[in-house]
Design a protein around this motif. Sequence first.
Motif, PDB file in Angstrom:
ATOM      1  N   THR A 237       0.823  -1.205   0.000  1.00 39.87           N
ATOM      2  CA  THR A 237       0.000   0.000   0.000  1.00 39.87           C
ATOM      3  C   THR A 237       0.860   1.260   0.000  1.00 39.87           C
ATOM      4  OG1 THR A 237      -1.848  -1.097   1.106  1.00 39.87           O
ATOM      5  CG2 THR A 237      -1.726   1.288   1.319  1.00 39.87           C
ATOM      6  N   LEU A 238       1.948   1.243   0.757  1.00 46.47           N
ATOM      7  CA  LEU A 238       2.830   2.407   0.814  1.00 46.47           C
ATOM      8  C   LEU A 238       3.695   2.520  -0.425  1.00 46.47           C
ATOM      9  CD1 LEU A 238       3.986   2.232   4.545  1.00 46.47           C
ATOM     10  CD2 LEU A 238       2.022   3.446   3.574  1.00 46.47           C
ATOM     11  N   MET A 239       4.192   1.389  -0.915  1.00 46.10           N
ATOM     12  CA  MET A 239       5.058   1.412  -2.091  1.00 46.10           C
ATOM     13  C   MET A 239       4.311   1.883  -3.340  1.00 46.10           C
ATOM     14  SD  MET A 239       8.077   0.668  -1.058  1.00 46.10           S
ATOM     15  CE  MET A 239       8.733   0.742  -2.730  1.00 46.10           C
ATOM     16  N   ARG A 240       3.022   1.659  -3.390  1.00 48.41           N
ATOM     17  CA  ARG A 240       2.228   2.077  -4.553  1.00 48.41           C
ATOM     18  C   ARG A 240       1.663   3.490  -4.400  1.00 48.41           C
ATOM     19  NH1 ARG A 240       1.555  -2.009  -8.074  1.00 48.41           N
ATOM     20  NH2 ARG A 240       1.559  -4.177  -7.356  1.00 48.41           N
ATOM     21  N   SER A 241       1.877   4.108  -3.250  1.00 52.33           N
ATOM     22  CA  SER A 241       1.310   5.427  -2.987  1.00 52.33           C
ATOM     23  C   SER A 241       2.223   6.537  -3.487  1.00 52.33           C
ATOM     24  CB  SER A 241       1.076   5.597  -1.484  1.00 52.33           C
ATOM     25  OG  SER A 241       0.657   6.908  -1.190  1.00 52.33           O
ATOM     26  N   ASP A 242       1.613   7.606  -4.005  1.00 50.55           N
ATOM     27  CA  ASP A 242       2.378   8.787  -4.403  1.00 50.55           C
ATOM     28  C   ASP A 242       2.829   9.595  -3.188  1.00 50.55           C
ATOM     29  OD1 ASP A 242       2.094   8.199  -7.113  1.00 50.55           O
ATOM     30  OD2 ASP A 242       0.205   9.324  -7.267  1.00 50.55           O
ATOM     31  N   ASP A 243       2.147   9.378  -2.048  1.00 42.68           N
ATOM     32  CA  ASP A 243       2.473  10.105  -0.824  1.00 42.68           C
ATOM     33  C   ASP A 243       2.415   9.129   0.350  1.00 42.68           C
ATOM     34  OD1 ASP A 243       2.756  11.831   1.307  1.00 42.68           O
ATOM     35  OD2 ASP A 243       1.266  13.283   0.611  1.00 42.68           O
ATOM     36  N   PRO A 244       3.470   8.327   0.539  1.00 47.44           N
ATOM     37  CA  PRO A 244       3.429   7.310   1.588  1.00 47.44           C
ATOM     38  C   PRO A 244       3.297   7.891   2.990  1.00 47.44           C
ATOM     39  CG  PRO A 244       5.613   7.431   0.579  1.00 47.44           C
ATOM     40  CD  PRO A 244       4.692   8.238  -0.269  1.00 47.44           C
ATOM     41  N   ALA A 245       3.843   9.071   3.222  1.00 44.74           N
ATOM     42  CA  ALA A 245       3.718   9.685   4.552  1.00 44.74           C
ATOM     43  C   ALA A 245       2.242   9.947   4.873  1.00 44.74           C
ATOM     44  CB  ALA A 245       4.518  10.977   4.620  1.00 44.74           C
ATOM     45  N   GLN A 246       1.526  10.523   3.930  1.00 47.36           N
ATOM     46  CA  GLN A 246       0.109  10.780   4.138  1.00 47.36           C
ATOM     47  C   GLN A 246      -0.678   9.480   4.267  1.00 47.36           C
ATOM     48  OE1 GLN A 246      -1.421  13.412   4.945  1.00 47.36           O
ATOM     49  NE2 GLN A 246      -3.520  12.630   4.798  1.00 47.36           N
ATOM     50  N   ARG A 247      -0.267   8.469   3.524  1.00 50.58           N
ATOM     51  CA  ARG A 247      -0.960   7.169   3.589  1.00 50.58           C
ATOM     52  C   ARG A 247      -0.839   6.568   4.982  1.00 50.58           C
ATOM     53  NH1 ARG A 247      -4.748   5.091   2.835  1.00 50.58           N
ATOM     54  NH2 ARG A 247      -5.224   3.135   1.822  1.00 50.58           N
ATOM     55  N   ILE A 248       0.313   6.694   5.605  1.00 51.63           N
ATOM     56  CA  ILE A 248       0.480   6.205   6.975  1.00 51.63           C
ATOM     57  C   ILE A 248      -0.456   6.946   7.913  1.00 51.63           C
ATOM     58  CG2 ILE A 248       2.083   6.060   8.927  1.00 51.63           C
ATOM     59  CD1 ILE A 248       4.336   5.682   6.857  1.00 51.63           C
ATOM     60  N   ARG A 249      -0.517   8.260   7.759  1.00 53.72           N
ATOM     61  CA  ARG A 249      -1.400   9.053   8.623  1.00 53.72           C
ATOM     62  C   ARG A 249      -2.854   8.630   8.463  1.00 53.72           C
ATOM     63  NH1 ARG A 249       1.432  13.369   5.937  1.00 53.72           N
ATOM     64  NH2 ARG A 249       3.384  13.817   7.056  1.00 53.72           N
ATOM     65  N   GLU A 250      -3.268   8.381   7.229  1.00 51.28           N
ATOM     66  CA  GLU A 250      -4.654   7.998   6.966  1.00 51.28           C
ATOM     67  C   GLU A 250      -4.999   6.659   7.603  1.00 51.28           C
ATOM     68  OE1 GLU A 250      -4.881  10.244   2.599  1.00 51.28           O
ATOM     69  OE2 GLU A 250      -4.766   8.050   2.728  1.00 51.28           O
ATOM     70  N   LEU A 251      -4.048   5.726   7.569  1.00 50.93           N
ATOM     71  CA  LEU A 251      -4.309   4.394   8.096  1.00 50.93           C
ATOM     72  C   LEU A 251      -4.618   4.400   9.582  1.00 50.93           C
ATOM     73  CD1 LEU A 251      -1.622   2.278   6.214  1.00 50.93           C
ATOM     74  CD2 LEU A 251      -4.094   1.972   6.065  1.00 50.93           C
ATOM     75  N   THR A 252      -4.051   5.371  10.300  1.00 52.66           N
ATOM     76  CA  THR A 252      -4.206   5.384  11.755  1.00 52.66           C
ATOM     77  C   THR A 252      -4.926   6.629  12.293  1.00 52.66           C
ATOM     78  OG1 THR A 252      -2.008   6.370  12.009  1.00 52.66           O
ATOM     79  CG2 THR A 252      -2.152   3.967  12.067  1.00 52.66           C
ATOM     80  N   ALA A 253      -5.479   7.451  11.408  1.00 55.08           N
ATOM     81  CA  ALA A 253      -6.120   8.699  11.844  1.00 55.08           C
ATOM     82  C   ALA A 253      -7.261   8.431  12.821  1.00 55.08           C
ATOM     83  CB  ALA A 253      -6.639   9.472  10.639  1.00 55.08           C
ATOM     84  N   TRP A 254      -7.957   7.334  12.670  1.00 49.50           N
ATOM     85  CA  TRP A 254      -9.097   6.999  13.519  1.00 49.50           C
ATOM     86  C   TRP A 254      -8.694   6.716  14.968  1.00 49.50           C
ATOM     87  CZ3 TRP A 254      -8.040   2.385  15.669  1.00 49.50           C
ATOM     88  CH2 TRP A 254      -7.126   1.555  14.995  1.00 49.50           C
ATOM     89  N   SER A 255      -7.389   6.399  15.192  1.00 52.10           N
ATOM     90  CA  SER A 255      -6.978   5.960  16.525  1.00 52.10           C
ATOM     91  C   SER A 255      -6.591   7.130  17.433  1.00 52.10           C
ATOM     92  CB  SER A 255      -5.816   4.968  16.446  1.00 52.10           C
ATOM     93  OG  SER A 255      -4.684   5.559  15.853  1.00 52.10           O
ATOM     94  N   GLY A 256      -6.732   8.348  16.942  1.00 55.56           N
ATOM     95  CA  GLY A 256      -6.532   9.528  17.773  1.00 55.56           C
ATOM     96  C   GLY A 256      -5.085   9.923  17.960  1.00 55.56           C
TER      97      GLY A 256
END
Length: 256
Positions: A237-256
Amino acid sequence: MARLVIEARQDLQRRRALVGQDQFERNVASYMPKDFAGALRGPRLAVIAEMKQRTPIMGVLAEEYRPADLAHAYTDGGAAAISVLTHMAGFGGRPEHMLAVRAATNLPILRKDFVTDPFEIAEARASGADAVLLIVAALERAQLAELLAVSKRRGIAALVEVHDEPETQAALQAGAVLIGINHRDLHTFAVDLALTERLRKVIPEGVVVVAESGIRTPDDARRVYEAGANAILVGETLMRSDDPAQRIRELTAWSG
């Protein structure tokens, strides 16, 4: 998997022949490992962000593979640790990539490979890694116990990967305190996130659990977290993302 293990052993023999033992041991001793397990314990779901140039199943993930740049992005995105594939034939990796990542970040590093020899554990520490992956399916039970003991002596953590109940019991009996639950079936390559829900019930609370493979959305991340995972390992998921940093944030945004 058998072919990948053979390829890893062949490359190991090549590397071992190039290293002087005295200098090798000095390199091992010169790096003080970070607390990999501690980085995964916390009130929020931790992310181990993985880098790999390609996979045997999915093919090429990055035409231009820059481990140091990825390490910067993963760090900026809030990853708790970084997983570096070092298997050359199957994943386009090499131990030198760990050195590049170590120079680019202070996060703990996991060496991900088909480790079967104590040399590879020492090599990981000498390259700036703080943990190694040990795959139960790739090891005899005596080998697993030996490599866990070597990891402890070398001062780095061991993430023990399992795929089913018997492997989980083998990992626990060998003394594993970090268990990775791989959702990908070794034979069909199908992914089943319910495996974490099933296996977490037989793993003691004190053991750190990492959910691996097939985690693509925040809902996937939340599902395994609610099942009791302390961390997720995310690569494709991260390797295919144009913005892996943002992708990490999105994956865990729900956890506060």
